[in-house]
Scaffold this motif. Structure first.
Motif, PDB file in Angstrom:
ATOM      1  N   UNK A 102       0.840  -1.210   0.000  1.00 53.01           N
ATOM      2  CA  UNK A 102       0.000   0.000   0.000  1.00 53.01           C
ATOM      3  C   UNK A 102       0.870   1.253   0.000  1.00 53.01           C
ATOM      4  N   UNK A 103       1.972   1.236   0.745  1.00 51.83           N
ATOM      5  CA  UNK A 103       2.852   2.396   0.818  1.00 51.83           C
ATOM      6  C   UNK A 103       3.469   2.724  -0.544  1.00 51.83           C
ATOM      7  N   UNK A 104       3.882   1.689  -1.281  1.00 49.38           N
ATOM      8  CA  UNK A 104       4.569   1.903  -2.551  1.00 49.38           C
ATOM      9  C   UNK A 104       3.646   1.774  -3.754  1.00 49.38           C
ATOM     10  N   UNK A 105       2.331   1.802  -3.549  1.00 50.84           N
ATOM     11  CA  UNK A 105       1.384   1.526  -4.638  1.00 50.84           C
ATOM     12  C   UNK A 105       1.537   2.500  -5.807  1.00 50.84           C
ATOM     13  N   UNK A 106       1.936   3.752  -5.528  1.00 47.43           N
ATOM     14  CA  UNK A 106       2.054   4.751  -6.595  1.00 47.43           C
ATOM     15  C   UNK A 106       3.210   4.437  -7.541  1.00 47.43           C
ATOM     16  N   UNK A 107       4.148   3.630  -7.078  1.00 42.22           N
ATOM     17  CA  UNK A 107       5.313   3.309  -7.899  1.00 42.22           C
ATOM     18  C   UNK A 107       5.114   2.056  -8.746  1.00 42.22           C
ATOM     19  N   UNK A 108       4.037   1.306  -8.472  1.00 51.06           N
ATOM     20  CA  UNK A 108       3.806   0.045  -9.180  1.00 51.06           C
ATOM     21  C   UNK A 108       2.800   0.226 -10.302  1.00 51.06           C
ATOM     22  N   UNK A 109       2.956  -0.570 -11.343  1.00 56.26           N
ATOM     23  CA  UNK A 109       1.915  -0.645 -12.359  1.00 56.26           C
ATOM     24  C   UNK A 109       0.683  -1.302 -11.758  1.00 56.26           C
ATOM     25  N   UNK A 110      -0.476  -1.034 -12.344  1.00 52.26           N
ATOM     26  CA  UNK A 110      -1.737  -1.519 -11.772  1.00 52.26           C
ATOM     27  C   UNK A 110      -1.729  -3.029 -11.603  1.00 52.26           C
ATOM     28  N   UNK A 111      -1.269  -3.746 -12.629  1.00 53.23           N
ATOM     29  CA  UNK A 111      -1.257  -5.206 -12.555  1.00 53.23           C
ATOM     30  C   UNK A 111      -0.364  -5.723 -11.445  1.00 53.23           C
ATOM     31  N   UNK A 112       0.797  -5.089 -11.256  1.00 54.77           N
ATOM     32  CA  UNK A 112       1.721  -5.505 -10.189  1.00 54.77           C
ATOM     33  C   UNK A 112       1.090  -5.275  -8.827  1.00 54.77           C
ATOM     34  N   UNK A 113       0.489  -4.101  -8.648  1.00 52.88           N
ATOM     35  CA  UNK A 113      -0.114  -3.786  -7.352  1.00 52.88           C
ATOM     36  C   UNK A 113      -1.271  -4.725  -7.027  1.00 52.88           C
ATOM     37  N   UNK A 114      -2.096  -5.035  -8.030  1.00 51.23           N
ATOM     38  CA  UNK A 114      -3.231  -5.943  -7.795  1.00 51.23           C
ATOM     39  C   UNK A 114      -2.736  -7.330  -7.388  1.00 51.23           C
ATOM     40  N   UNK A 115      -1.686  -7.818  -8.054  1.00 52.86           N
ATOM     41  CA  UNK A 115      -1.158  -9.144  -7.714  1.00 52.86           C
ATOM     42  C   UNK A 115      -0.586  -9.159  -6.300  1.00 52.86           C
ATOM     43  N   UNK A 116       0.099  -8.086  -5.906  1.00 54.35           N
ATOM     44  CA  UNK A 116       0.627  -7.998  -4.537  1.00 54.35           C
ATOM     45  C   UNK A 116      -0.511  -7.938  -3.522  1.00 54.35           C
ATOM     46  N   UNK A 117      -1.558  -7.199  -3.871  1.00 52.94           N
ATOM     47  CA  UNK A 117      -2.692  -7.047  -2.963  1.00 52.94           C
ATOM     48  C   UNK A 117      -3.408  -8.378  -2.747  1.00 52.94           C
ATOM     49  N   UNK A 118      -3.623  -9.113  -3.822  1.00 51.07           N
ATOM     50  CA  UNK A 118      -4.294 -10.419  -3.709  1.00 51.07           C
ATOM     51  C   UNK A 118      -3.469 -11.398  -2.889  1.00 51.07           C
ATOM     52  N   UNK A 119      -2.153 -11.399  -3.110  1.00 48.78           N
ATOM     53  CA  UNK A 119      -1.304 -12.365  -2.425  1.00 48.78           C
ATOM     54  C   UNK A 119      -1.232 -12.096  -0.931  1.00 48.78           C
ATOM     55  N   UNK A 120      -1.398 -10.846  -0.533  1.00 49.64           N
ATOM     56  CA  UNK A 120      -1.276 -10.513   0.890  1.00 49.64           C
ATOM     57  C   UNK A 120      -2.617 -10.495   1.621  1.00 49.64           C
ATOM     58  N   UNK A 121      -3.737 -10.440   0.906  1.00 50.06           N
ATOM     59  CA  UNK A 121      -5.046 -10.359   1.582  1.00 50.06           C
ATOM     60  C   UNK A 121      -5.790 -11.691   1.614  1.00 50.06           C
ATOM     61  N   UNK A 122      -5.810 -12.388   0.489  1.00 48.24           N
ATOM     62  CA  UNK A 122      -6.573 -13.641   0.449  1.00 48.24           C
ATOM     63  C   UNK A 122      -6.090 -14.680   1.468  1.00 48.24           C
ATOM     64  N   UNK A 123      -4.758 -14.878   1.653  1.00 48.18           N
ATOM     65  CA  UNK A 123      -4.333 -15.831   2.680  1.00 48.18           C
ATOM     66  C   UNK A 123      -4.742 -15.424   4.094  1.00 48.18           C
ATOM     67  N   UNK A 124      -4.905 -14.111   4.340  1.00 47.56           N
ATOM     68  CA  UNK A 124      -5.356 -13.666   5.667  1.00 47.56           C
ATOM     69  C   UNK A 124      -6.775 -14.166   5.946  1.00 47.56           C
TER      70      UNK A 124
END
Length: 240
Positions: A102-124
């Motif tokens: 979330x902190x570095x979201x502005x530096x990532x492309x949309x697809x990269x950020x979405x993949x990071x978001x899914x990987x860190x939220x769904x397992x929770x």
């Protein structure tokens, strides 16, 4: 033999989750290092590696102490009082990774950020369900599926990056080639003009000869490359 299979498979169930988180954390760190505007190692991601190593140490110790689980004489698996620790460690890692994404979201492309978001939220969410329902390895199933999806996305993103770089390189070479041709044409024309300028009767003589030569070459079916060579040969015919 069945007893060994039960013990090894249960150990690998816990270990696989930690190793997937370790691999993902290193992948995340590589992305941060390569992304313009970040170019540094996140302290949270570094802390995640130490937390994961601690988790692996506790997992190994639990095989002797029964911290996480026990297996009775009938080879039946039972949760131990310290079982919640096996949830706290990966949950802490996922939360730290989520906050970094979330902190570095502005530096990532949309697809990269979405993949990071899914990987860190769904397992929770899977972890909450697994803690409530005994006997289901939902975290492992979720992370295993997301790892496959992340791998496919990484390949796709890498191919797109290579294609973009190739396009930029081709455009650059094309522009350089055009600039070289333009420079050559200007130099040849300047040289021919300098030769023709020695006498008023020969002014633009070389340019006219070059134009006539190119048109004759075109009329007899010469290629564009041959027409260009004939044009410049005619333009410079008086230099000698």
């Amino acid at each position: 033999l069945g007893g060994y299979v039960v013990r090894v498979s249960n150990f690998m169930t816990f270990a696989m989750l930690l190793m997937i988180l370790w691999a993902f954390n290193n992948y995340f760190q590589d992305i941060c290092k390569d992304e313009p505007g970040i170019g540094k190692k996140s302290k949270r991601l570094i802390a995640c590696n130490y937390i994961i190593l601690t988790g692996l140490f506790l997992l190994a110790a639990s095989q002797i102490t029964g911290l996480y689980y026990t297996i009775d004489e009938n080879n039946v698996y039972h949760r131990a009082p310290g079982y919640f620790i096996s949830f706290i460690i990966p949950t802490t890692v996922l939360i730290l990774q989520l906050t970094a994404a979330i902190q570095y979201r502005k530096h990532f492309r949309t697809g990269v950020f979405v993949s990071l978001l899914l990987f860190t939220t769904l397992p929770l969410f899977a972890g909450i369900l697994q803690f409530c329902f005994y006997g289901l390895s939902l975290i492992d199933l979720t992370t295993g599926f997301l790892t496959t999806m992340l791998y496919l996305f990484a390949l796709s993103d890498m191919n797109q990056t290579i294609e973009n770089a190739r396009t930029l390189e081709l455009n650059f070479l094309k522009k350089e080639n055009e600039n070289s041709k333009k420079l050559f044409a200007q130099t040849a024309e300047a040289l021919a003009s300098a030769i023709d300028a020695k006498d008023k009767y020969t002014k633009r003589h070389s340019s006219r000869v070059a134009e006539y030569s190119r048109k004759i070459a075109e009329s007899v079916g010469k290629s564009s490359q041959e027409c260009a060579e004939i044009y410049y040969a005619a333009l410079l015919h008086d230099v000698g």
